[in-house]
Motif scaffolding. Sequence first.
Motif, PDB file in Angstrom:
ATOM      1  N   THR A   1      12.277   5.457   6.401  1.00 36.95           N
ATOM      2  CA  THR A   1      12.330   5.089   7.795  1.00 36.95           C
ATOM      3  C   THR A   1      11.033   3.335   7.759  1.00 36.95           C
ATOM      4  O   THR A   1      11.085   2.571   8.397  1.00 36.95           O
ATOM      5  CB  THR A   1      11.512   6.169   8.626  1.00 36.95           C
ATOM      6  OG1 THR A   1      12.772   7.530   7.833  1.00 36.95           O
ATOM      7  CG2 THR A   1      11.433   6.230   9.932  1.00 36.95           C
ATOM      8  N   LEU A   2      10.271   4.554   7.457  1.00 36.47           N
ATOM      9  CA  LEU A   2       8.663   3.533   7.793  1.00 36.47           C
ATOM     10  C   LEU A   2       8.892   2.701   7.146  1.00 36.47           C
ATOM     11  O   LEU A   2       8.832   0.589   7.675  1.00 36.47           O
ATOM     12  CB  LEU A   2       7.489   4.242   6.969  1.00 36.47           C
ATOM     13  CG  LEU A   2       6.124   3.319   7.312  1.00 36.47           C
ATOM     14  CD1 LEU A   2       5.115   3.474   8.083  1.00 36.47           C
ATOM     15  CD2 LEU A   2       4.850   3.809   5.863  1.00 36.47           C
ATOM     16  N   GLN A   3       9.288   1.611   5.914  1.00 35.45           N
ATOM     17  CA  GLN A   3       9.286   1.449   4.818  1.00 35.45           C
ATOM     18  C   GLN A   3      10.461   0.499   5.891  1.00 35.45           C
ATOM     19  O   GLN A   3      10.788  -1.510   5.904  1.00 35.45           O
ATOM     20  CB  GLN A   3      10.307   0.407   4.215  1.00 35.45           C
ATOM     21  CG  GLN A   3       8.933   1.007   3.014  1.00 35.45           C
ATOM     22  CD  GLN A   3       9.250   1.856   1.330  1.00 35.45           C
ATOM     23  OE1 GLN A   3      10.935   2.712   1.211  1.00 35.45           O
ATOM     24  NE2 GLN A   3       9.019   1.268  -0.033  1.00 35.45           N
TER      25      GLN A   3
ATOM     26  N   ARG B   1       1.367  -1.508   0.523  1.00 34.89           N
ATOM     27  CA  ARG B   1       0.353  -0.179  -0.223  1.00 34.89           C
ATOM     28  C   ARG B   1       0.765   0.927   0.208  1.00 34.89           C
ATOM     29  O   ARG B   1       1.023   2.416  -0.912  1.00 34.89           O
ATOM     30  CB  ARG B   1      -0.536  -0.059   1.141  1.00 34.89           C
ATOM     31  CG  ARG B   1      -1.993  -1.268   1.232  1.00 34.89           C
ATOM     32  CD  ARG B   1      -3.171  -0.889   0.095  1.00 34.89           C
ATOM     33  NE  ARG B   1      -3.255  -3.067  -0.150  1.00 34.89           N
ATOM     34  CZ  ARG B   1      -3.773  -3.560  -0.682  1.00 34.89           C
ATOM     35  NH1 ARG B   1      -2.536  -2.601  -1.718  1.00 34.89           N
ATOM     36  NH2 ARG B   1      -3.343  -4.517  -0.457  1.00 34.89           N
ATOM     37  N   MET B   2       2.161   1.689   0.411  1.00 30.88           N
ATOM     38  CA  MET B   2       2.988   2.394   1.043  1.00 30.88           C
ATOM     39  C   MET B   2       3.286   2.541  -0.386  1.00 30.88           C
ATOM     40  O   MET B   2       3.523   3.511  -0.849  1.00 30.88           O
ATOM     41  CB  MET B   2       4.029   2.177   1.622  1.00 30.88           C
ATOM     42  CG  MET B   2       3.703   2.858   3.281  1.00 30.88           C
ATOM     43  SD  MET B   2       2.819   4.429   3.538  1.00 30.88           S
ATOM     44  CE  MET B   2       3.709   4.679   3.204  1.00 30.88           C
TER      45      MET B   2
ATOM     46  N   ALA C   1      11.746  -4.823   9.408  1.00 32.00           N
ATOM     47  CA  ALA C   1      12.365  -5.193  10.492  1.00 32.00           C
ATOM     48  C   ALA C   1      11.156  -6.137  11.674  1.00 32.00           C
ATOM     49  O   ALA C   1      11.766  -7.275  11.990  1.00 32.00           O
ATOM     50  CB  ALA C   1      12.796  -4.278  11.311  1.00 32.00           C
ATOM     51  N   LEU C   2       9.818  -5.225  11.141  1.00 30.94           N
ATOM     52  CA  LEU C   2       9.429  -6.583  12.093  1.00 30.94           C
ATOM     53  C   LEU C   2       9.080  -7.899  11.001  1.00 30.94           C
ATOM     54  O   LEU C   2       8.476  -8.655  12.048  1.00 30.94           O
ATOM     55  CB  LEU C   2       7.601  -5.061  11.881  1.00 30.94           C
ATOM     56  CG  LEU C   2       6.522  -5.825  12.742  1.00 30.94           C
ATOM     57  CD1 LEU C   2       6.726  -5.552  14.339  1.00 30.94           C
ATOM     58  CD2 LEU C   2       5.302  -4.817  12.850  1.00 30.94           C
ATOM     59  N   ARG C   3       8.298  -7.856  10.226  1.00 33.34           N
ATOM     60  CA  ARG C   3       8.460  -8.575   9.081  1.00 33.34           C
ATOM     61  C   ARG C   3       9.633  -9.343   9.228  1.00 33.34           C
ATOM     62  O   ARG C   3       8.829 -10.432   9.521  1.00 33.34           O
ATOM     63  CB  ARG C   3       8.378  -8.158   7.057  1.00 33.34           C
ATOM     64  CG  ARG C   3       7.807  -9.382   6.864  1.00 33.34           C
ATOM     65  CD  ARG C   3       7.272  -9.413   5.559  1.00 33.34           C
ATOM     66  NE  ARG C   3       9.245  -8.733   5.074  1.00 33.34           N
ATOM     67  CZ  ARG C   3       8.869  -7.355   3.980  1.00 33.34           C
ATOM     68  NH1 ARG C   3       7.722  -8.092   2.982  1.00 33.34           N
ATOM     69  NH2 ARG C   3       9.682  -6.938   2.940  1.00 33.34           N
TER      70      ARG C   3
ATOM     71  N   ASP D   1       2.256   6.421  13.458  1.00 32.62           N
ATOM     72  CA  ASP D   1       2.393   7.545  13.354  1.00 32.62           C
ATOM     73  C   ASP D   1       3.480   8.174  12.169  1.00 32.62           C
ATOM     74  O   ASP D   1       2.939   8.805  12.001  1.00 32.62           O
ATOM     75  CB  ASP D   1       3.368   7.336  14.794  1.00 32.62           C
ATOM     76  CG  ASP D   1       2.124   7.545  16.300  1.00 32.62           C
ATOM     77  OD1 ASP D   1       1.177   7.982  16.043  1.00 32.62           O
ATOM     78  OD2 ASP D   1       3.022   7.862  17.177  1.00 32.62           O
ATOM     79  N   HIS D   2       4.669   6.858  11.827  1.00 31.10           N
ATOM     80  CA  HIS D   2       4.972   7.429  10.585  1.00 31.10           C
ATOM     81  C   HIS D   2       4.373   6.973   9.290  1.00 31.10           C
ATOM     82  O   HIS D   2       4.312   8.423   8.806  1.00 31.10           O
ATOM     83  CB  HIS D   2       5.702   6.288  10.238  1.00 31.10           C
ATOM     84  CG  HIS D   2       7.340   6.837  11.167  1.00 31.10           C
ATOM     85  ND1 HIS D   2       8.465   5.933  12.157  1.00 31.10           N
ATOM     86  CD2 HIS D   2       8.497   8.153  11.258  1.00 31.10           C
ATOM     87  CE1 HIS D   2       9.014   6.394  12.470  1.00 31.10           C
ATOM     88  NE2 HIS D   2       9.359   7.945  11.908  1.00 31.10           N
TER      89      HIS D   2
END
Length: 179
Positions: A158-160, A63-64, A165-167, A120-121
């Motif tokens: 930054t968001l990616q 989506r981003m 990292a989460l993925r 937030d990001h």
Amino acid sequence: MTKRFSNLKLATKIVLMVAVLGVMAALTTLYALSNMRSVDREYRALINHEAQSALLIGDALLRMSDSSRLLYSVLTEQEVSKMRTSQKIIDDLQAQFNDKIQRIRPLMPKKQAELERILDHSKKSFALAASVIDWAARWRGDRALAIIHQQFEPSLHTLQSEMNALRNNSIDIFKTTSV
């Protein structure tokens, strides 16, 4: 009862003992199978849980990326009405992104702070996207392009990074549990 058992022939005693051992073995096997099914269900749920987390994060990242591509296409658009239509598409992409993140929340209860930071990001990134469209519609491309390069792209990067990292964490847990 012990007298009756002692009066039986040796062969009969052996057959009875084998039968008792057979019943015990069958009960033990049934108990073990029952527990194994329970463990298997829990294991499959854990694997499914982590796989679903990784897929939802990947979807949110798409989506981003879609919003980024859309912004660059706005810069080449000549009609203001089509630029404004792009804002509606960006709003839809933001809603889809937020939905994915909300669906990830129960799957990753220990990662709530990271998910909040990502939300937030994303708000900042989508607000910058709206600003790009607004600048492109009003005054054309120079200021919009500057916003993309100086603010939107770093915010998106930054968001990616946070989402990757989460993925990756989710994939690592999946790999560990599926071995």
